[in-house]
Design a protein around this motif. Structure first.
Motif, mmCIF file in Angstrom:
data_model
loop_
_atom_site.group_PDB
_atom_site.id
_atom_site.type_symbol
_atom_site.label_atom_id
_atom_site.label_comp_id
_atom_site.label_asym_id
_atom_site.label_seq_id
_atom_site.Cartn_x
_atom_site.Cartn_y
_atom_site.Cartn_z
ATOM 1 N N GLY A 131 61.535 -19.238 12.136
ATOM 2 C CA GLY A 131 61.001 -20.110 13.173
ATOM 3 C C GLY A 131 62.008 -20.329 14.291
ATOM 4 N N ASP A 132 63.292 -20.493 13.913
ATOM 5 C CA ASP A 132 64.332 -20.663 14.933
ATOM 6 C C ASP A 132 64.465 -19.407 15.790
ATOM 7 O OD1 ASP A 132 64.869 -23.200 14.001
ATOM 8 O OD2 ASP A 132 66.531 -22.561 12.720
ATOM 9 N N TYR A 133 64.397 -18.248 15.131
ATOM 10 C CA TYR A 133 64.509 -16.985 15.869
ATOM 11 C C TYR A 133 63.369 -16.840 16.859
ATOM 12 C CZ TYR A 133 63.807 -12.033 16.837
ATOM 13 O OH TYR A 133 63.581 -10.842 17.472
ATOM 14 N N ARG A 134 62.148 -17.158 16.428
ATOM 15 C CA ARG A 134 60.995 -17.002 17.301
ATOM 16 C C ARG A 134 61.073 -17.893 18.532
ATOM 17 N NH1 ARG A 134 56.175 -14.859 15.441
ATOM 18 N NH2 ARG A 134 55.526 -15.288 17.578
ATOM 19 N N SER A 135 61.824 -18.993 18.436
ATOM 20 C CA SER A 135 61.915 -19.927 19.560
ATOM 21 C C SER A 135 63.020 -19.549 20.540
ATOM 22 C CB SER A 135 62.153 -21.353 19.048
ATOM 23 O OG SER A 135 63.441 -21.474 18.472
ATOM 24 N N LEU A 136 63.848 -18.557 20.183
ATOM 25 C CA LEU A 136 64.948 -18.165 21.068
ATOM 26 C C LEU A 136 64.440 -17.358 22.255
ATOM 27 C CD1 LEU A 136 67.599 -16.946 18.446
ATOM 28 C CD2 LEU A 136 67.684 -19.076 19.771
ATOM 29 N N PRO A 137 65.077 -17.475 23.425
ATOM 30 C CA PRO A 137 64.762 -16.578 24.547
ATOM 31 C C PRO A 137 65.147 -15.138 24.204
ATOM 32 C CG PRO A 137 65.932 -18.535 25.291
ATOM 33 C CD PRO A 137 66.028 -18.528 23.801
ATOM 34 N N GLU A 138 64.642 -14.190 24.985
ATOM 35 C CA GLU A 138 64.820 -12.776 24.675
ATOM 36 C C GLU A 138 66.293 -12.378 24.587
ATOM 37 O OE1 GLU A 138 64.623 -8.794 23.894
ATOM 38 O OE2 GLU A 138 63.192 -10.417 23.536
ATOM 39 N N THR A 139 67.130 -12.867 25.506
ATOM 40 C CA THR A 139 68.552 -12.488 25.468
ATOM 41 C C THR A 139 69.190 -12.885 24.158
ATOM 42 O OG1 THR A 139 68.742 -12.717 27.878
ATOM 43 C CG2 THR A 139 70.787 -12.763 26.604
ATOM 44 N N SER A 140 68.897 -14.097 23.687
ATOM 45 C CA SER A 140 69.470 -14.567 22.426
ATOM 46 C C SER A 140 68.874 -13.826 21.235
ATOM 47 C CB SER A 140 69.243 -16.077 22.271
ATOM 48 O OG SER A 140 69.919 -16.784 23.283
ATOM 49 N N ARG A 141 67.574 -13.490 21.311
ATOM 50 C CA ARG A 141 66.970 -12.721 20.226
ATOM 51 C C ARG A 141 67.633 -11.346 20.118
ATOM 52 N NH1 ARG A 141 62.107 -14.343 22.645
ATOM 53 N NH2 ARG A 141 61.466 -12.180 23.017
ATOM 54 N N THR A 142 67.965 -10.767 21.264
ATOM 55 C CA THR A 142 68.639 -9.469 21.269
ATOM 56 C C THR A 142 70.001 -9.560 20.608
ATOM 57 O OG1 THR A 142 67.484 -8.808 23.292
ATOM 58 C CG2 THR A 142 69.503 -7.611 22.747
ATOM 59 N N GLU A 143 70.728 -10.657 20.878
ATOM 60 C CA GLU A 143 72.045 -10.844 20.262
ATOM 61 C C GLU A 143 71.935 -10.923 18.744
ATOM 62 O OE1 GLU A 143 74.394 -13.983 21.866
ATOM 63 O OE2 GLU A 143 73.911 -13.503 23.944
ATOM 64 N N LEU A 144 70.923 -11.641 18.260
ATOM 65 C CA LEU A 144 70.768 -11.771 16.815
ATOM 66 C C LEU A 144 70.394 -10.431 16.185
ATOM 67 C CD1 LEU A 144 70.728 -13.466 14.274
ATOM 68 C CD2 LEU A 144 68.364 -14.094 14.788
ATOM 69 N N ARG A 145 69.500 -9.698 16.858
ATOM 70 C CA ARG A 145 69.138 -8.369 16.323
ATOM 71 C C ARG A 145 70.363 -7.460 16.256
ATOM 72 N NH1 ARG A 145 64.481 -9.092 19.703
ATOM 73 N NH2 ARG A 145 65.400 -7.730 21.290
ATOM 74 N N ALA A 146 71.207 -7.536 17.293
ATOM 75 C CA ALA A 146 72.412 -6.706 17.286
ATOM 76 C C ALA A 146 73.361 -7.136 16.181
ATOM 77 C CB ALA A 146 73.112 -6.819 18.656
ATOM 78 N N GLU A 147 73.486 -8.447 15.955
ATOM 79 C CA GLU A 147 74.358 -8.959 14.905
ATOM 80 C C GLU A 147 73.905 -8.474 13.528
ATOM 81 O OE1 GLU A 147 77.343 -11.014 12.916
ATOM 82 O OE2 GLU A 147 77.141 -10.604 15.049
ATOM 83 N N MET A 148 72.592 -8.325 13.368
ATOM 84 C CA MET A 148 72.054 -7.869 12.088
ATOM 85 C C MET A 148 71.909 -6.347 12.013
ATOM 86 S SD MET A 148 69.186 -10.811 11.320
ATOM 87 C CE MET A 148 68.976 -10.219 9.628
ATOM 88 N N GLY A 149 72.394 -5.647 13.066
ATOM 89 C CA GLY A 149 72.373 -4.191 13.065
ATOM 90 C C GLY A 149 70.991 -3.603 13.253
ATOM 91 N N LEU A 150 70.110 -4.345 13.958
ATOM 92 C CA LEU A 150 68.734 -3.871 14.134
ATOM 93 C C LEU A 150 68.524 -3.165 15.462
ATOM 94 C CD1 LEU A 150 66.892 -7.043 12.752
ATOM 95 C CD2 LEU A 150 67.462 -4.926 11.554
ATOM 96 N N ASP A 151 69.511 -3.231 16.373
ATOM 97 C CA ASP A 151 69.390 -2.554 17.676
ATOM 98 C C ASP A 151 70.435 -1.442 17.763
ATOM 99 O OD1 ASP A 151 67.299 -4.094 18.494
ATOM 100 O OD2 ASP A 151 68.552 -5.540 19.564
#
Length: 214
Positions: free
Chosen positions: A194-214
């Motif tokens: 739920g927290d991830y879904r509420s993040l703006p796109e730039t922050s969502r991209t950072e989290l995806r990169a942190e988890m090795g998804l991008d």
């Protein structure tokens, strides 16, 4: 009520703000003129207070849009299924809803995590689609934030009943437990989603990169 509607259109204008003092000055000696204006909401008029729009002060209101032209002959009868909500009825509804917003679960005075703003509970009218295809308007408790975001929402009881009927016995027991307790404890992963879904796109991209998804 008809005179208030015409005053809003001719003097205030859609999209503009006014105060309770402005309303009372326009109708000197008229008792409960505030209530007459609130009655317009049953006729699809949108008049926001600070419960609906945090940008407004407690004494301000905004005439957002006009609804049914109640001054026309035959148009001022209260729409079927709607009644004025008195203080006692309001308390009954909130108590029946467990003293919480039925959309997000926040309690009165609870703070929204992102802003620290204290929640206020109010009553919303929610169209509900019945299994026979008809609709009826039901009253539900919502917080000030969900009332703003929930305008135009329609509940579909027939869909919910059909989905419940398709559950396996184990799923039905789990759901029955949540319904009995009127509460569900979300897991840490679900809360994080739920927290991830509420993040703006730039922050969502950072989290995806942190988890090795991008």
């Amino acid at each position: 009520m008809k005179r208030v509607a015409l005053w809003l259109i001719a003097v205030v204008g859609e999209g503009n703000e006014f105060t309770k003092a402005d309303l009372r000055d326009a109708f000197p000696g008229v008792s409960q003129v505030d209530r007459r204006m609130r009655d317009l909401r049953d006729f699809e008029w949108q008049i926001d207070t600070n419960r609906d729009d945090p940008e407004l002060d407690s004494h301000q209101q905004r005439f957002v849009k006009a609804g049914i032209p109640v001054w026309e002959p035959g148009r001022s009868a209260r729409p079927k299924g709607t009644t004025a909500i008195g203080a006692n009825r309001r308390r009954e509804i909130i108590a029946a809803d467990g003293y919480m917003c039925r959309s997000c679960g926040i309690a009165p005075g609870g703070e929204y995590g992102d802003t620290g703003e204290a929640a206020q509970l109010d009553i919303a009218r929610r169209p509900v689609r019945r299994p026979d295809g008809t609709k009826r308007v039901e009253l539900v408790t919502e917080c000030n934030r969900c009332r703003i975001g929930g305008r135009g929402l329609e509940a579909d009881l027939s869909r919910v009943l059909a989905a419940a009927a398709s559950l396996s016995p184990i799923e039905r027991r789990v759901l029955a437990g949540w319904i009995t307790a009127d509460e569900r404890e979300f897991s840490r992963v679900e809360r994080l989603w739920g927290d991830y879904r509420s993040l703006p796109e730039t922050s969502r991209t950072e989290l995806r990169a942190e988890m090795g998804l991008d």
